[in-house]
Motif scaffolding. Structure first.
Motif, PDB file in Angstrom:
ATOM      1  N   SER A  51       0.783   3.952  -2.931  1.00 28.94           N
ATOM      2  CA  SER A  51       0.388   5.322  -2.599  1.00 28.94           C
ATOM      3  C   SER A  51       1.386   6.338  -3.147  1.00 28.94           C
TER       4      SER A  51
ATOM      5  N   GLN B  66       0.824  -1.213   0.000  1.00 25.76           N
ATOM      6  CA  GLN B  66       0.000   0.000   0.000  1.00 25.76           C
ATOM      7  C   GLN B  66       0.856   1.262   0.000  1.00 25.76           C
TER       8      GLN B  66
ATOM      9  N   ALA C  93      -3.594   5.158  -1.541  1.00 29.87           N
ATOM     10  CA  ALA C  93      -4.133   3.937  -2.158  1.00 29.87           C
ATOM     11  C   ALA C  93      -5.504   3.594  -1.572  1.00 29.87           C
TER      12      ALA C  93
END
Length: 201
Positions: free
Chosen positions: A26, A22, A91
């Motif tokens: 991101s 993640q 994300a």
């Protein structure tokens, strides 16, 4: 659709196992947003500094939020600062927005009804657009995906683009993801050393 949305979908469709982290995703999404803002004229890049441009609001709501997040008063932030600030939990924000728009759906993995739940793109215009860009090896999308370990590595150390600002953003995303990985490795080593210390007590 935007490069960030296309990248999110590609990360879900083409990502390896284990899934893309993640934090990595991101950072790459923040870079994709910045590239889209460059293309719309909402920002320019002077060296490694993000300079605000046309204040017009983009049509895409997530990209509009990104435009609102641009630091408009000097001192302006660097690309690296933008990635870390804007990328925080980005994300998760994209997942929530795409689910709300009906572009993602939740499904149970495996045959059992209580198996692990996963999210996947709905077979619609958003998924087809992302797939078309991916199949066409669109340079920006391909470069950002490769930073996440998706697809083939581009030839050369780092791809060059017609726009210097795009090249600077992709390079900064690469460096930020490498920095995040170094932090993870350092924490793993520290945790292992701490566990060994307690076992020795």
């Amino acid at each position: 659709m935007t490069t960030a949305k296309d990248l999110f979908i590609i990360a879900m469709e083409e990502g390896s196992e284990p899934a893309v982290g993640q934090g990595d995703l991101s950072l790459a999404l923040a870079g994709a947003e910045l590239i889209d803002l460059l293309e719309t004229g909402a920002v320019t890049v002077d060296g490694d500094v993000v300079v605000p441009g046309d204040p017009a609001v983009p049509g895409d709501r997530l990209l509009a939020r990104a435009a609102e997040a641009v630091t408009r008063q000097p001192p302006h932030e660097t690309i690296e600062d933008w990635l870390w600030r804007r990328g925080r939990d980005l994300a998760a924000g994209y997942q929530a927005a795409l689910e709300e728009d009906g572009e993602l759906t939740r499904k149970r993995g495996g045959r059992l009804p209580f198996g692990p739940e996963r999210v996947e793109p709905v077979d619609g215009p958003a998924r087809r657009r992302a797939a078309d860009r991916w199949a066409g090896r669109e340079p920006v999308l391909t470069a950002l995906a490769s930073v996440l370990g998706i697809g083939e590595e581009p030839s050369g150390d780092r791809p060059g683009f017609d726009e210097e600002g795009v090249t600077a953003v992709v390079a900064a995303v690469h460096d930020a993801v490498m920095e995040l990985e170094a932090v993870r490795q350092r924490r793993t080593i520290e945790n292992a050393a701490f566990a060994n210390l307690w076992r020795g007590v």
